[in-house]
Design an enzyme around this catalytic site. Structure first.
Site, PDB file in Angstrom:
ATOM      1  N   ASP A  24      -9.031  17.295 -16.551  1.00 49.59           N
ATOM      2  CA  ASP A  24      -9.544  15.943 -16.758  1.00 49.59           C
ATOM      3  C   ASP A  24      -9.396  15.625 -18.240  1.00 49.59           C
ATOM      4  OD1 ASP A  24     -11.099  13.651 -17.199  1.00 49.59           O
ATOM      5  OD2 ASP A  24     -12.447  14.127 -15.553  1.00 49.59           O
ATOM      6  N   TYR A  68     -18.027  16.088 -15.587  1.00 54.55           N
ATOM      7  CA  TYR A  68     -18.317  14.766 -15.049  1.00 54.55           C
ATOM      8  C   TYR A  68     -19.152  14.856 -13.778  1.00 54.55           C
ATOM      9  CZ  TYR A  68     -17.411  10.224 -12.876  1.00 54.55           C
ATOM     10  OH  TYR A  68     -17.544   9.005 -12.254  1.00 54.55           O
ATOM     11  N   ARG A 112       0.830  -1.212   0.000  1.00 54.24           N
ATOM     12  CA  ARG A 112       0.000   0.000   0.000  1.00 54.24           C
ATOM     13  C   ARG A 112       0.861   1.258   0.000  1.00 54.24           C
ATOM     14  NH1 ARG A 112      -2.101   3.085   4.215  1.00 54.24           N
ATOM     15  NH2 ARG A 112      -1.631   1.503   5.777  1.00 54.24           N
ATOM     16  N   LYS A 132     -12.270   4.164 -18.586  1.00 56.62           N
ATOM     17  CA  LYS A 132     -12.794   4.505 -19.899  1.00 56.62           C
ATOM     18  C   LYS A 132     -11.806   4.120 -21.010  1.00 56.62           C
ATOM     19  CE  LYS A 132     -16.260   6.443 -17.615  1.00 56.62           C
ATOM     20  NZ  LYS A 132     -15.744   6.618 -16.247  1.00 56.62           N
TER      21      LYS A 132
END
Length: 349
Positions: free
Chosen positions: A166, A93, A41, A191
């Site tokens: 973005d 978005y 992590r 996407k």
């Protein structure tokens, strides 16, 4: 990596192991929670690192992968001090707007909404806000913001704002906002980069060492780490982004031209490149009928896969401000004539 190679070539070569010595051609899937004495992590895994290297190479910075696009958005917003003012496109978005609305309701941020195409308003905001959150082409309208003009204004502002772009719709093959002066680029890897509708992943890229360190710290602190399989699939998807994006863009251009000539279509928005098209019908009822009459194109909320999808956004919570008859089409890799027959039949039906 040879910088003279095209983005399409670098997408195929970046993030691979060194050739020779019996190394595999691709970085293997590494499902490890610990690497020696290190906790994955905190330090990542070879699979994450390979994907991040590849995306960073294409965007021109250091990439940090997250469990989803929304986790990426949240990590970037974690960079902001309490009480910051952020400018965001009016059309953008829905997930980003939802996070911002929630933060504003809690008194953590002040949100200013600007039309994506209002360059003067964005330039004015560059000298007044703490953050410019840009999205071009915008989701779902595909409105285009003059990124060069806005980012230039931000760089010369007396109080330089953090600039975030973005780049999900354009992909690194369509534009590289870091080269225009942006501080951070974000993608929903779910996407186009992943490209096969089979994973959730996000990534943030920056050329600033201080921001890169903060973005990785945010991932560690929140546990928004990418899954091993998802990172491996995303890297595999990235390898074919060049051919997928080129083919889908060619089809999108063809469909946009034919839609513009159809009498039932009021308006077409297509930014001359990319695999996304939006178009308006007379009203919401007409848009809903078209969705119901399609047989090949999926009526689905996601986008960027090998299959074409279409959605009327205005009926969804948080998107009621979108024009009622607007439909967002993500063009896939089906035969162009099959897609047109499906659209034309639904428009005429």
């Amino acid at each position: 990596m040879n910088d003279s190679w095209s983005a399409r070539t670098r997408a195929i070569l970046a993030g691979r192991p060194d050739a020779g010595d019996g190394n595999p051609a691709n970085v293997p899937l590494v499902p490890a929670s610990a690497l020696g004495l290190e906790y994955s992590r905190e330090v990542g895994t070879p699979t994450w690192a390979a994907f991040e290297e590849a995306v960073g190479t294409l965007e021109g910075g250091t990439a940090t992968a997250y469990a989803s696009g929304m986790a990426t958005v949240t990590a970037v917003l974690d960079l902001l001090p309490a009480g910051a003012t952020i400018a965001v496109p009016r059309y953008s978005y829905a997930g980003t707007r939802s996070v911002l609305d929630h933060a504003q309701q809690q008194g953590k941020l002040t949100v200013r909404r600007i039309d994506p195409t209002d360059t003067d308003a964005w330039i004015a905001a560059a000298g007044e806000v703490d953050v410019l959150w840009l999205e071009s082409p915008a989701n779902p309208t595909l409105d285009v913001t003059d990124l060069d003009a806005v980012l230039t204004a931000a760089a010369s502002a007396e109080r330089t704002p953090l600039t975030v772009v973005d780049n999900t719709f354009a992909t690194p093959l369509g534009q590289q906002p870091l080269g225009m002066g942006a501080d951070v680029v974000v993608h929903s890897v779910t996407k186009f980069i992943g490209g096969h509708s089979d994973l959730l992943l996000g990534v943030a890229v920056t050329a600033r060492d201080d921001l890169s360190a903060s973005l990785r710290e945010a991932r560690t602190r929140t546990g928004a780490t990418p899954g091993a399989l998802e990172a491996w699939l995303a890297l595999r998807g990235l390898r074919t982004l060049g051919v997928r994006f080129a083919a889908a863009s060619t089809t999108a251009s063809l469909l946009a031209g034919r839609l513009a000539e159809h009498p039932a279509v009021v308006r077409v928005r297509y930014p001359a490149a990319g695999a996304m098209v939006s178009f308006d019908l007379a009203d919401g009822d007409a848009a809903e009928r078209l969705c119901a009459n399609l047989t090949l194109i999926h009526n689905a909320t996601s986008l960027g896969g090998v299959e074409s999808t279409l959605e009327r956004r205005a009926h969804l919570p948080g998107d009621s401000h979108v024009p009622a008859g607007l439909l967002r089409l993500s063009v896939g890799l089906e035969d162009p004539e099959d897609l047109w027959r499906d659209l034309a039949g639904a428009l005429d039906g």
